[in-house]
Structures are given as C-alpha cells and as structure tokens.
Scaffold this motif. Sequence first.
Motif, PDB file in Angstrom:
ATOM      1  N   LEU A 119       0.832  -1.199   0.000  1.00  0.00           N
ATOM      2  CA  LEU A 119       0.000   0.000   0.000  1.00  0.00           C
ATOM      3  C   LEU A 119       0.873   1.258   0.000  1.00  0.00           C
ATOM      4  N   LYS A 120       2.002   1.185   0.715  1.00  0.00           N
ATOM      5  CA  LYS A 120       2.917   2.336   0.745  1.00  0.00           C
ATOM      6  C   LYS A 120       3.492   2.604  -0.641  1.00  0.00           C
ATOM      7  N   ALA A 121       3.869   1.540  -1.327  1.00  0.00           N
ATOM      8  CA  ALA A 121       4.425   1.688  -2.677  1.00  0.00           C
ATOM      9  C   ALA A 121       3.381   2.241  -3.636  1.00  0.00           C
ATOM     10  N   VAL A 122       2.151   1.765  -3.491  1.00  0.00           N
ATOM     11  CA  VAL A 122       1.058   2.239  -4.357  1.00  0.00           C
ATOM     12  C   VAL A 122       0.795   3.722  -4.086  1.00  0.00           C
ATOM     13  N   ARG A 123       0.793   4.075  -2.805  1.00  0.00           N
ATOM     14  CA  ARG A 123       0.565   5.478  -2.427  1.00  0.00           C
ATOM     15  C   ARG A 123       1.614   6.394  -3.062  1.00  0.00           C
ATOM     16  N   LYS A 124       2.850   5.907  -3.076  1.00  0.00           N
ATOM     17  CA  LYS A 124       3.955   6.691  -3.628  1.00  0.00           C
ATOM     18  C   LYS A 124       3.800   6.875  -5.140  1.00  0.00           C
ATOM     19  N   LYS A 125       3.301   5.840  -5.796  1.00  0.00           N
ATOM     20  CA  LYS A 125       3.276   5.825  -7.259  1.00  0.00           C
ATOM     21  C   LYS A 125       2.148   6.681  -7.846  1.00  0.00           C
ATOM     22  N   TYR A 126       1.002   6.743  -7.151  1.00  0.00           N
ATOM     23  CA  TYR A 126      -0.145   7.463  -7.711  1.00  0.00           C
ATOM     24  C   TYR A 126      -0.329   8.791  -6.989  1.00  0.00           C
ATOM     25  N   PRO A 127      -0.593   9.869  -7.750  1.00  0.00           N
ATOM     26  CA  PRO A 127      -0.808  11.163  -7.085  1.00  0.00           C
ATOM     27  C   PRO A 127      -2.119  11.163  -6.300  1.00  0.00           C
ATOM     28  N   ASN A 128      -2.122  11.987  -5.251  1.00  0.00           N
ATOM     29  CA  ASN A 128      -3.289  12.077  -4.364  1.00  0.00           C
ATOM     30  C   ASN A 128      -4.571  12.447  -5.082  1.00  0.00           C
ATOM     31  N   LYS A 129      -4.437  13.251  -6.134  1.00  0.00           N
ATOM     32  CA  LYS A 129      -5.664  13.726  -6.794  1.00  0.00           C
ATOM     33  C   LYS A 129      -6.322  12.630  -7.641  1.00  0.00           C
ATOM     34  N   ASP A 130      -5.579  11.570  -7.955  1.00  0.00           N
ATOM     35  CA  ASP A 130      -6.151  10.491  -8.764  1.00  0.00           C
ATOM     36  C   ASP A 130      -6.649   9.322  -7.924  1.00  0.00           C
ATOM     37  N   LEU A 131      -5.984   9.102  -6.812  1.00  0.00           N
ATOM     38  CA  LEU A 131      -6.303   7.914  -6.028  1.00  0.00           C
ATOM     39  C   LEU A 131      -6.387   8.235  -4.547  1.00  0.00           C
ATOM     40  N   GLU A 132      -7.503   7.811  -3.949  1.00  0.00           N
ATOM     41  CA  GLU A 132      -7.654   7.956  -2.503  1.00  0.00           C
ATOM     42  C   GLU A 132      -7.505   6.565  -1.889  1.00  0.00           C
ATOM     43  N   ILE A 133      -6.667   6.448  -0.888  1.00  0.00           N
ATOM     44  CA  ILE A 133      -6.570   5.170  -0.187  1.00  0.00           C
ATOM     45  C   ILE A 133      -7.121   5.355   1.228  1.00  0.00           C
ATOM     46  N   LEU A 134      -8.127   4.548   1.551  1.00  0.00           N
ATOM     47  CA  LEU A 134      -8.727   4.620   2.879  1.00  0.00           C
ATOM     48  C   LEU A 134      -8.413   3.328   3.634  1.00  0.00           C
ATOM     49  N   GLY A 135      -7.949   3.473   4.861  1.00  0.00           N
ATOM     50  CA  GLY A 135      -7.689   2.300   5.690  1.00  0.00           C
ATOM     51  C   GLY A 135      -8.728   2.248   6.800  1.00  0.00           C
ATOM     52  N   VAL A 136      -9.751   1.434   6.612  1.00  0.00           N
ATOM     53  CA  VAL A 136     -10.806   1.353   7.617  1.00  0.00           C
ATOM     54  C   VAL A 136     -10.387   0.345   8.683  1.00  0.00           C
ATOM     55  N   VAL A 137     -10.315   0.819   9.912  1.00  0.00           N
ATOM     56  CA  VAL A 137      -9.853  -0.011  11.023  1.00  0.00           C
ATOM     57  C   VAL A 137     -10.947  -0.997  11.424  1.00  0.00           C
ATOM     58  N   TYR A 138     -10.554  -2.254  11.511  1.00  0.00           N
ATOM     59  CA  TYR A 138     -11.504  -3.341  11.787  1.00  0.00           C
ATOM     60  C   TYR A 138     -11.241  -3.896  13.180  1.00  0.00           C
ATOM     61  N   GLN A 139     -12.177  -3.710  14.081  1.00  0.00           N
ATOM     62  CA  GLN A 139     -12.087  -4.259  15.441  1.00  0.00           C
ATOM     63  C   GLN A 139     -10.726  -3.999  16.098  1.00  0.00           C
ATOM     64  N   ASN A 164     -18.377  -2.206  13.446  1.00  0.00           N
ATOM     65  CA  ASN A 164     -18.277  -2.829  12.112  1.00  0.00           C
ATOM     66  C   ASN A 164     -19.384  -2.387  11.159  1.00  0.00           C
ATOM     67  N   LYS A 165     -19.983  -1.244  11.428  1.00  0.00           N
ATOM     68  CA  LYS A 165     -21.167  -0.878  10.646  1.00  0.00           C
ATOM     69  C   LYS A 165     -20.868  -0.806   9.155  1.00  0.00           C
ATOM     70  N   THR A 166     -19.801  -0.096   8.822  1.00  0.00           N
ATOM     71  CA  THR A 166     -19.442   0.024   7.405  1.00  0.00           C
ATOM     72  C   THR A 166     -18.919  -1.305   6.873  1.00  0.00           C
ATOM     73  N   GLY A 167     -18.163  -2.010   7.709  1.00  0.00           N
ATOM     74  CA  GLY A 167     -17.650  -3.325   7.305  1.00  0.00           C
ATOM     75  C   GLY A 167     -18.778  -4.261   6.902  1.00  0.00           C
ATOM     76  N   ILE A 168     -19.809  -4.326   7.717  1.00  0.00           N
ATOM     77  CA  ILE A 168     -20.951  -5.200   7.421  1.00  0.00           C
ATOM     78  C   ILE A 168     -21.672  -4.689   6.169  1.00  0.00           C
ATOM     79  N   ASP A 169     -21.739  -3.361   6.050  1.00  0.00           N
ATOM     80  CA  ASP A 169     -22.389  -2.776   4.872  1.00  0.00           C
ATOM     81  C   ASP A 169     -21.668  -3.162   3.576  1.00  0.00           C
ATOM     82  N   TYR A 170     -20.368  -3.424   3.687  1.00  0.00           N
ATOM     83  CA  TYR A 170     -19.576  -3.837   2.522  1.00  0.00           C
ATOM     84  C   TYR A 170     -19.475  -5.356   2.424  1.00  0.00           C
TER      85      TYR A 170
END
Lengths: 210, 121
Positions: A119-139, A164-170
């Motif tokens: 994920l760190k490598a991907v974050r580095k490679k793509y500019p912020n304006k094109d790609l948003e990376i969200l890390g949803v914390v699970y339990q 886990n509301k969003t987790g279950i929603d997904y």
Amino acid sequence: MAITGFLRGRSTRFFDGGVKILTGLHLLTSQEEPDTSCFVKRLLLFFLIAAPVVALLAFGLTRDARELPSTMVGKKAPSFALKSLEGKTVTLDSLLGKKILVNFWATWCGPCYQEHPVLKAVRKKYPNKDLEILGVVYQDNEKNVREYLKENGAPFTVLFDPDNKTGIDYGVGGVPETFFIDQRGIIREKHAGILTQPYVEFILSRLSKP
Amino acid sequence: MKKTFLIFLLGFFFTFPAMAQNRDQQARAIADQLRCPVCRGIPIAESPSELAQNMMKQVREQLDEGKSEEEILNYFVERYGEWILLKPKPKGINLTLWVFPALLLGFGIIFLFFAVRRWSK
C-alpha cells in the motif's frame, strides 16, 4: 431371516441382490461365467448411479470453501461517514471523482502487516488527486493504530468504524479485505487477502476505463 | 377521563415489555438463519465473535427501523451472498437439496418392494 443372516455375516439372496444391482462388482470377481448382457446392464446401472455422485463430489470437494463470492462487485458502493484519526469526518460522496481503494485492516492482523509495504508503494506511485486510499480499522482501538502507524508509516487515511457498521455494509468477513471503487462510486473489484503491487496496479488501470 | 387515561397507561406498561420481548425474539429468529462469517458453521445468534455480535446489533437496529424479516435477510444476502443463509433458498440448483432426498427415498422404496417380493418368492 434375511436381516439376521446379514447381521451374522452370511450372505442371503436379499442382501446379495441389493449389492449386486448397485455395484455389479460381483460379476468382476465371480468365478462363474457371467451372462454378458446382464453384466453390461449392471455395469451401466453402476455408472448411472456412481457417475453423478462422483461428479458432484469432485465439484464440491475441489472448491475452496473459504473463498466467498464477491456479491458487491458491480454495485454502488455503500456510502459512509466515518471519523478519521485526525477527528475529521470523511464521507464517500466527498471523494467521488477519484479512484478509491478501501482497505479494511487491523494492527492484530498478520497479513495486513505484510501488505502494508504494498500500500505504501502504491501510495507513492499514484498522485493524491487520482487515487484515494482509505484504511478502515476493523475491530481495533485508536492507541494500537497510532503506535502501529508511528512504526510502519501510514499509506492511507485511517478511518474508524465503530461496531463494524461500514464493514458489514460492505460484506466484510475478515481482514484484510480491499474494495476498488471507480470514479462514479461503483465497486469494481473486491479482494480478500494480501494485496500485491502488480495486482493493485492492474485493477487500478482497469478502473480508468468505463 | 381520568379512568381512560389510567387504562391507557396500564395498557402501555403491559404491552411495552411484551413488545421488547417480541423484538428480541424476532432478532433471534432472524439471527438463527444467518451464518457467522468468522466461524462458518454456526448462526450469528450463537457465535461469540465480535463480527457476529455486531451483525446481531445490526439486525436489532434494522428491526427498530421497522424493517421486515425478509428485508433484513436480503440486506445480508446482498452483501455476503446467499452463502450467508444457513438454509439455502429453494430455487434453481438448490432445489436438488429438496428433491434429491425425496427421489432417493422413492427409489429406495421401489427397490425394496421388488427386492422383498423376489426374496419372499
């Protein structure tokens, strides 16, 4: 009579008949000269019964039972409003127009630790304006998350998901699980398990196409 | 006037716990049909895992919102697939589950009938 004979280990006509019709095997081992037409008939019956059972078992037993179908792919991503580590509320709607990668993770999750550098490598490679990376914390709790990120760096915007509301929603069943959402807010791919960089890049390249 | 109000109040106090009970029973009935994604073999109503507990919470919340049992089950099927139902819906390929045992029983009875007839001859 037949039953008691069977229980004593003696073969009776009744018992023999059943097994013979079902297997036809006695004909293969029989000392007597078998009647060929009868033999073929029984063999055919044997395959008629055995073949579907074998086919069913072959289909059922060779599949990975732990792999869940991706029912969310192709559907509109469920919207959410979650608190970030900085205390800001982040909504899905506010991010539309970018490619969004939603990664469900936890500090106690080993595979998540392994995919962290990806994920760190991907974050580095793509500019912020094109790609948003969200890390949803699970339990997991904020203290663990802060310590973990201090040590390993944060490739994503960390969001907390109480109950886990969003987790279950997904439809999340465990971590890590990653959803690729396109610019219009449609889930285009779901991956359960460790991400690799070539895989992420391949999926992201597909998101730019309609 | 005072009397009707009292009756209303009494009625309220008597039905309120009954309603709550009802909701819990309803939630339990729904949760018994949903497979726990963590433990796989048991319904979320019986699973101690955090995810299952949170799914239970979700079931109760949706009941409070006035959703029907079918709507709630559909909510989970949409997200986790039909796999989430411990009892698959009787349609399509699933029908074999319902039809096959009956067929087998039928064939077994016919087979026994002829076998016994031949044996008793």
